[in-house]
Design a protein around this motif. Sequence first.
Motif, mmCIF file in Angstrom:
data_model
loop_
_atom_site.group_PDB
_atom_site.id
_atom_site.type_symbol
_atom_site.label_atom_id
_atom_site.label_comp_id
_atom_site.label_asym_id
_atom_site.label_seq_id
_atom_site.Cartn_x
_atom_site.Cartn_y
_atom_site.Cartn_z
ATOM 1 N N ILE A 259 0.835 -1.209 0.000
ATOM 2 C CA ILE A 259 0.000 0.000 0.000
ATOM 3 C C ILE A 259 0.865 1.252 0.000
ATOM 4 N N GLU A 260 1.996 1.178 0.697
ATOM 5 C CA GLU A 260 2.922 2.309 0.732
ATOM 6 C C GLU A 260 3.449 2.613 -0.673
ATOM 7 N N LYS A 261 3.797 1.573 -1.409
ATOM 8 C CA LYS A 261 4.245 1.753 -2.802
ATOM 9 C C LYS A 261 3.111 2.298 -3.663
ATOM 10 N N LEU A 262 1.903 1.815 -3.401
ATOM 11 C CA LEU A 262 0.729 2.266 -4.144
ATOM 12 C C LEU A 262 0.462 3.749 -3.895
ATOM 13 N N SER A 263 0.681 4.182 -2.649
ATOM 14 C CA SER A 263 0.443 5.588 -2.297
ATOM 15 C C SER A 263 1.390 6.535 -3.029
ATOM 16 N N LYS A 264 2.573 6.032 -3.368
ATOM 17 C CA LYS A 264 3.559 6.867 -4.065
ATOM 18 C C LYS A 264 3.337 6.894 -5.575
ATOM 19 N N ALA A 265 2.434 6.056 -6.038
ATOM 20 C CA ALA A 265 2.205 5.950 -7.486
ATOM 21 C C ALA A 265 0.827 6.474 -7.900
ATOM 22 N N VAL A 266 0.162 7.236 -7.001
ATOM 23 C CA VAL A 266 -1.149 7.807 -7.351
ATOM 24 C C VAL A 266 -0.934 8.932 -8.351
ATOM 25 N N SER A 267 -1.376 8.724 -9.572
ATOM 26 C CA SER A 267 -1.181 9.702 -10.642
ATOM 27 C C SER A 267 -2.127 9.378 -11.792
ATOM 28 N N PRO A 268 -2.233 10.274 -12.801
ATOM 29 C CA PRO A 268 -3.080 9.970 -13.956
ATOM 30 C C PRO A 268 -2.499 8.856 -14.822
ATOM 31 N N ASN A 269 -1.205 8.561 -14.650
ATOM 32 C CA ASN A 269 -0.566 7.525 -15.472
ATOM 33 C C ASN A 269 -1.067 6.137 -15.097
ATOM 34 N N ASN A 270 -0.895 5.205 -16.029
ATOM 35 C CA ASN A 270 -1.423 3.857 -15.825
ATOM 36 C C ASN A 270 -0.327 2.891 -15.366
ATOM 37 N N TYR A 271 -0.306 2.631 -14.048
ATOM 38 C CA TYR A 271 0.621 1.656 -13.482
ATOM 39 C C TYR A 271 -0.125 0.402 -13.006
ATOM 40 N N VAL A 272 -1.357 0.251 -13.484
ATOM 41 C CA VAL A 272 -2.235 -0.809 -12.977
ATOM 42 C C VAL A 272 -1.648 -2.197 -13.218
ATOM 43 N N ALA A 273 -1.158 -2.454 -14.428
ATOM 44 C CA ALA A 273 -0.647 -3.785 -14.773
ATOM 45 C C ALA A 273 0.469 -4.211 -13.814
ATOM 46 N N TYR A 274 1.368 -3.276 -13.503
ATOM 47 C CA TYR A 274 2.482 -3.578 -12.594
ATOM 48 C C TYR A 274 1.969 -3.951 -11.213
ATOM 49 N N PHE A 275 1.037 -3.148 -10.673
ATOM 50 C CA PHE A 275 0.543 -3.389 -9.316
ATOM 51 C C PHE A 275 -0.337 -4.624 -9.234
ATOM 52 N N LEU A 276 -1.065 -4.926 -10.295
ATOM 53 C CA LEU A 276 -1.852 -6.166 -10.312
ATOM 54 C C LEU A 276 -0.936 -7.390 -10.301
ATOM 55 N N GLU A 277 0.165 -7.281 -11.030
ATOM 56 C CA GLU A 277 1.146 -8.373 -11.052
ATOM 57 C C GLU A 277 1.762 -8.565 -9.661
ATOM 58 N N GLN A 278 2.103 -7.453 -9.008
ATOM 59 C CA GLN A 278 2.660 -7.505 -7.654
ATOM 60 C C GLN A 278 1.653 -8.102 -6.664
ATOM 61 N N LEU A 279 0.393 -7.785 -6.877
ATOM 62 C CA LEU A 279 -0.663 -8.297 -6.002
ATOM 63 C C LEU A 279 -0.812 -9.814 -6.140
ATOM 64 N N GLU A 280 -0.747 -10.307 -7.383
ATOM 65 C CA GLU A 280 -0.842 -11.750 -7.628
ATOM 66 C C GLU A 280 0.350 -12.493 -7.031
ATOM 67 N N MET A 281 1.513 -11.879 -7.141
ATOM 68 C CA MET A 281 2.715 -12.477 -6.547
ATOM 69 C C MET A 281 2.587 -12.562 -5.035
ATOM 70 N N MET A 282 2.010 -11.530 -4.416
ATOM 71 C CA MET A 282 1.818 -11.521 -2.973
ATOM 72 C C MET A 282 0.791 -12.582 -2.579
ATOM 73 N N ARG A 283 -0.272 -12.718 -3.359
ATOM 74 C CA ARG A 283 -1.279 -13.758 -3.098
ATOM 75 C C ARG A 283 -0.639 -15.147 -3.147
ATOM 76 N N ALA A 284 0.179 -15.370 -4.172
ATOM 77 C CA ALA A 284 0.840 -16.669 -4.325
ATOM 78 C C ALA A 284 1.763 -16.955 -3.136
ATOM 79 N N GLU A 285 2.409 -15.900 -2.646
ATOM 80 C CA GLU A 285 3.296 -16.058 -1.488
ATOM 81 C C GLU A 285 2.503 -16.392 -0.228
ATOM 82 N N PHE A 286 1.331 -15.789 -0.107
ATOM 83 C CA PHE A 286 0.471 -16.086 1.043
ATOM 84 C C PHE A 286 0.079 -17.565 1.077
#
Length: 334
Positions: A259-286
């Motif tokens: 979430i901390e990384k997400l807070s630093k990337a709030v902008s009009p630009n599209n970083y969604v694909a990167y964060f979705l990938e990171q989220l899936e990796m975190m789920r897999a780790e869980f």
Amino acid sequence: MNLHIEKWPRYKIGYRTLKTALGAGLSIGIASLLGLDFYSSAAIITILCISVTRKHSLAVSWARILACVIALLLSAAIFELLGYNPFSLSVLLLLYIPLVVMLRIQEGLITSCVILLHLYVLEAFSWAIFFNELLLILIGVGVALLMNLYMPSEEKQLRRYRREIEEQFSTILNELATFLKQGDNHWDGKEINETDQLLKEGKQLARRSMNNHILKYDDHYYQYFNMREKQFEVIERLMPFVSSLHSETKQSKMIAKYIEKLSKAVSPNNYVAYFLEQLEMMRAEFKEMELPQTRNEFETRSTLLYIVYELEQYLRIKDKLWNEVDKSDRSRSK
């Protein structure tokens, strides 16, 4: 003794005031030069027709012209039949007001009342009088439309709203991350109300900006604020679950870092694909981690998984907007 001294409102001439003043002067000048009777009424019509947006101005102008023409014809019939007296005026309004409401041209009611009262004062009707009144209407409405061609650009204000909303989002997300890492951080949450207000104001301004484009349809900012509004709803759903966590775990630290990384990337630009990938990796780790051993651990893990789910919804909302923008750009390029 303390005296409360109220400050006077700051004297200010806005663009709408300027347009109204110039338009009224121009319309009364044209009507006077043409030698029209009741030429001052052209200024009244112009004042009534000055609007906030171009689209509204155009729609209301046609409604006023039609309402005035109907008022002229109906008042001529009623006055000639019943006479020029208060009773016939009441009958006229009794029939006319429901008619304009039925035809959905009630915006022209006040303007048309100015016109029909001319006939009442003259106590006569002729085609010369009809064309005099018609010219007053066309001059008043035409000058108002001319004045409404100028609408100041709201691009700068829209960008400011976008920037302030993104700053608030960044702060809120950072506070959530801090709570997950440290527990109660004495955050007063004032950004929640501030963000809600900014979203409402930004969306309203974007809607007004859209209505200032008659031929060009550009709703990018409106879509953007709508997207942030939906994301804000996700954040509001998240907050009670984050605040319910009181024990620090490895998973909560991972989510906090995310979430901390997400807070630093709030902008009009599209970083969604990167964060979705990171989220899936975190789920897999869980999934590879040891299962909860106690009821408390199970409830904590369940809450954290729900937070992960909501974070995905947060990202999907923006991803959907970008997909719609891409489709729109492709359709325009064809």
